[in-house]
Design a protein around this motif. Structure first.
Motif, PDB file in Angstrom:
ATOM      1  N   THR A   1     -29.889 -13.315 -28.923  1.00  0.00           N
ATOM      2  CA  THR A   1     -29.624 -13.412 -27.617  1.00  0.00           C
ATOM      3  C   THR A   1     -28.720 -14.603 -27.487  1.00  0.00           C
ATOM      4  OG1 THR A   1     -31.603 -12.438 -26.784  1.00  0.00           O
ATOM      5  CG2 THR A   1     -30.529 -13.934 -25.185  1.00  0.00           C
ATOM      6  N   VAL A   2     -27.625 -14.350 -26.927  1.00  0.00           N
ATOM      7  CA  VAL A   2     -26.731 -15.579 -26.626  1.00  0.00           C
ATOM      8  C   VAL A   2     -26.346 -15.858 -25.126  1.00  0.00           C
ATOM      9  CG1 VAL A   2     -25.631 -15.001 -28.901  1.00  0.00           C
ATOM     10  CG2 VAL A   2     -24.460 -13.931 -26.736  1.00  0.00           C
ATOM     11  N   ASP A   3     -25.712 -16.976 -24.834  1.00  0.00           N
ATOM     12  CA  ASP A   3     -25.120 -17.046 -23.559  1.00  0.00           C
ATOM     13  C   ASP A   3     -23.931 -16.791 -23.277  1.00  0.00           C
ATOM     14  OD1 ASP A   3     -27.589 -18.370 -22.601  1.00  0.00           O
ATOM     15  OD2 ASP A   3     -27.240 -20.384 -23.251  1.00  0.00           O
ATOM     16  N   VAL A   4     -23.534 -15.922 -22.402  1.00  0.00           N
ATOM     17  CA  VAL A   4     -22.015 -15.615 -21.969  1.00  0.00           C
ATOM     18  C   VAL A   4     -21.632 -16.590 -21.082  1.00  0.00           C
ATOM     19  CG1 VAL A   4     -20.556 -13.995 -20.971  1.00  0.00           C
ATOM     20  CG2 VAL A   4     -22.521 -13.323 -22.473  1.00  0.00           C
ATOM     21  N   THR A   5     -20.511 -17.239 -21.206  1.00  0.00           N
ATOM     22  CA  THR A   5     -19.703 -18.225 -20.283  1.00  0.00           C
ATOM     23  C   THR A   5     -18.266 -18.030 -19.972  1.00  0.00           C
ATOM     24  OG1 THR A   5     -19.733 -19.927 -21.998  1.00  0.00           O
ATOM     25  CG2 THR A   5     -21.584 -20.174 -20.848  1.00  0.00           C
ATOM     26  N   VAL A   6     -17.903 -18.583 -19.262  1.00  0.00           N
ATOM     27  CA  VAL A   6     -16.424 -18.356 -18.747  1.00  0.00           C
ATOM     28  C   VAL A   6     -15.968 -19.798 -18.662  1.00  0.00           C
ATOM     29  CG1 VAL A   6     -14.627 -17.660 -17.233  1.00  0.00           C
ATOM     30  CG2 VAL A   6     -16.733 -16.050 -17.868  1.00  0.00           C
ATOM     31  N   GLU A   7     -14.648 -20.193 -19.086  1.00  0.00           N
ATOM     32  CA  GLU A   7     -14.232 -21.440 -18.877  1.00  0.00           C
ATOM     33  C   GLU A   7     -13.049 -21.380 -18.441  1.00  0.00           C
ATOM     34  OE1 GLU A   7     -13.093 -24.096 -22.508  1.00  0.00           O
ATOM     35  OE2 GLU A   7     -14.886 -24.501 -22.223  1.00  0.00           O
ATOM     36  N   GLU A   8     -12.428 -22.535 -17.466  1.00  0.00           N
ATOM     37  CA  GLU A   8     -11.385 -22.692 -16.840  1.00  0.00           C
ATOM     38  C   GLU A   8     -10.939 -24.036 -16.948  1.00  0.00           C
ATOM     39  OE1 GLU A   8     -11.302 -22.243 -12.529  1.00  0.00           O
ATOM     40  OE2 GLU A   8     -13.291 -23.211 -12.511  1.00  0.00           O
ATOM     41  N   ASP A   9      -9.715 -24.307 -16.361  1.00  0.00           N
ATOM     42  CA  ASP A   9      -9.439 -25.844 -16.682  1.00  0.00           C
ATOM     43  C   ASP A   9     -10.233 -26.748 -16.226  1.00  0.00           C
ATOM     44  OD1 ASP A   9      -6.911 -24.949 -17.677  1.00  0.00           O
ATOM     45  OD2 ASP A   9      -5.923 -24.757 -15.973  1.00  0.00           O
ATOM     46  N   GLY A  10     -11.095 -26.406 -14.867  1.00  0.00           N
ATOM     47  CA  GLY A  10     -12.002 -27.206 -14.383  1.00  0.00           C
ATOM     48  C   GLY A  10     -13.418 -27.397 -15.012  1.00  0.00           C
ATOM     49  N   GLY A  11     -13.641 -26.637 -16.130  1.00  0.00           N
ATOM     50  CA  GLY A  11     -14.830 -26.617 -16.723  1.00  0.00           C
ATOM     51  C   GLY A  11     -15.423 -25.339 -17.032  1.00  0.00           C
ATOM     52  N   LYS A  12     -16.652 -25.342 -17.252  1.00  0.00           N
ATOM     53  CA  LYS A  12     -17.156 -24.114 -17.667  1.00  0.00           C
ATOM     54  C   LYS A  12     -18.295 -23.355 -16.420  1.00  0.00           C
ATOM     55  CE  LYS A  12     -18.153 -23.691 -22.805  1.00  0.00           C
ATOM     56  NZ  LYS A  12     -19.191 -23.680 -23.805  1.00  0.00           N
ATOM     57  N   SER A  13     -18.346 -22.358 -16.321  1.00  0.00           N
ATOM     58  CA  SER A  13     -19.219 -21.584 -15.607  1.00  0.00           C
ATOM     59  C   SER A  13     -20.864 -21.787 -15.669  1.00  0.00           C
ATOM     60  CB  SER A  13     -19.089 -20.066 -15.521  1.00  0.00           C
ATOM     61  OG  SER A  13     -19.191 -19.273 -16.714  1.00  0.00           O
ATOM     62  N   ASN A  14     -21.837 -20.925 -14.963  1.00  0.00           N
ATOM     63  CA  ASN A  14     -23.236 -20.949 -15.637  1.00  0.00           C
ATOM     64  C   ASN A  14     -22.999 -20.081 -16.619  1.00  0.00           C
ATOM     65  OD1 ASN A  14     -22.098 -18.715 -13.636  1.00  0.00           O
ATOM     66  ND2 ASN A  14     -24.158 -18.145 -13.687  1.00  0.00           N
ATOM     67  N   SER A  15     -24.293 -19.899 -17.252  1.00  0.00           N
ATOM     68  CA  SER A  15     -24.380 -18.855 -18.190  1.00  0.00           C
ATOM     69  C   SER A  15     -25.192 -17.696 -18.016  1.00  0.00           C
ATOM     70  CB  SER A  15     -25.011 -19.744 -19.611  1.00  0.00           C
ATOM     71  OG  SER A  15     -26.120 -20.158 -19.372  1.00  0.00           O
ATOM     72  N   VAL A  16     -24.877 -16.578 -18.487  1.00  0.00           N
ATOM     73  CA  VAL A  16     -25.911 -15.315 -18.315  1.00  0.00           C
ATOM     74  C   VAL A  16     -26.067 -14.746 -19.927  1.00  0.00           C
ATOM     75  CG1 VAL A  16     -26.017 -13.074 -17.468  1.00  0.00           C
ATOM     76  CG2 VAL A  16     -24.585 -14.972 -16.166  1.00  0.00           C
ATOM     77  N   THR A  17     -27.528 -14.437 -20.031  1.00  0.00           N
ATOM     78  CA  THR A  17     -27.982 -14.237 -21.352  1.00  0.00           C
ATOM     79  C   THR A  17     -27.536 -12.749 -21.479  1.00  0.00           C
ATOM     80  OG1 THR A  17     -30.090 -13.473 -20.474  1.00  0.00           O
ATOM     81  CG2 THR A  17     -29.943 -15.858 -21.445  1.00  0.00           C
ATOM     82  N   PHE A  18     -27.141 -12.571 -23.021  1.00  0.00           N
ATOM     83  CA  PHE A  18     -26.967 -11.062 -23.426  1.00  0.00           C
ATOM     84  C   PHE A  18     -27.528 -11.218 -24.654  1.00  0.00           C
ATOM     85  CE2 PHE A  18     -24.320  -8.352 -26.215  1.00  0.00           C
ATOM     86  CZ  PHE A  18     -23.842  -7.316 -25.536  1.00  0.00           C
ATOM     87  N   THR A  19     -28.155  -9.759 -24.883  1.00  0.00           N
ATOM     88  CA  THR A  19     -28.875  -9.497 -26.102  1.00  0.00           C
ATOM     89  C   THR A  19     -28.169  -8.353 -26.961  1.00  0.00           C
ATOM     90  OG1 THR A  19     -30.695 -10.050 -24.953  1.00  0.00           O
ATOM     91  CG2 THR A  19     -31.006  -8.830 -27.006  1.00  0.00           C
ATOM     92  N   TYR A  20     -28.047  -8.705 -28.056  1.00  0.00           N
ATOM     93  CA  TYR A  20     -27.104  -7.821 -29.112  1.00  0.00           C
ATOM     94  C   TYR A  20     -28.422  -6.690 -29.385  1.00  0.00           C
ATOM     95  CZ  TYR A  20     -23.201 -10.722 -29.984  1.00  0.00           C
ATOM     96  OH  TYR A  20     -22.108 -11.620 -29.680  1.00  0.00           O
ATOM     97  N   LEU A  21     -28.140  -5.435 -29.424  1.00  0.00           N
ATOM     98  CA  LEU A  21     -28.870  -4.369 -29.992  1.00  0.00           C
ATOM     99  C   LEU A  21     -28.490  -4.279 -31.434  1.00  0.00           C
ATOM    100  CD1 LEU A  21     -28.404  -1.548 -27.158  1.00  0.00           C
ATOM    101  CD2 LEU A  21     -30.372  -3.533 -27.423  1.00  0.00           C
TER     102      LEU A  21
END
Length: 80
Positions: free
Chosen positions: A57-77
């Protein structure tokens, strides 16, 4: 910038995913854990990407010039 969901929330590598949220059209980078992933922003500000190789299970995040978003978990099958 905020991630609301990753659909599907669990999948095999190379599966297409949609990342929905607010302000995602400003995204510069997408990460599954610490792995940067290529992505495309569609007309509605939704991010389209393919699940990279990985496990657990990993955190998915998005980054822009102003910093990172919150994280949402993703699980590999796993294939058995």
């Amino acid at each position: 910038m905020k991630i609301n969901s990753v659909t599907p929330a669990s999948a095999l590598p190379d599966t297409p995913v949609l990342i929905k949220g607010d302000g995602l059209d400003a995204a510069k980078s997408l990460y599954f854990g610490d792995q940067s992933v290529p992505f495309k922003i569609n007309g509605t500000g939704t991010i389209e990407a393919s699940v990279p190789g990985g496990s657990g299970t990993v955190d998915v995040t998005v980054e822009e010039d102003g910093g990172k978003s919150n994280s949402v978990t993703f699980t590999y099958l796993q294939v058995y």
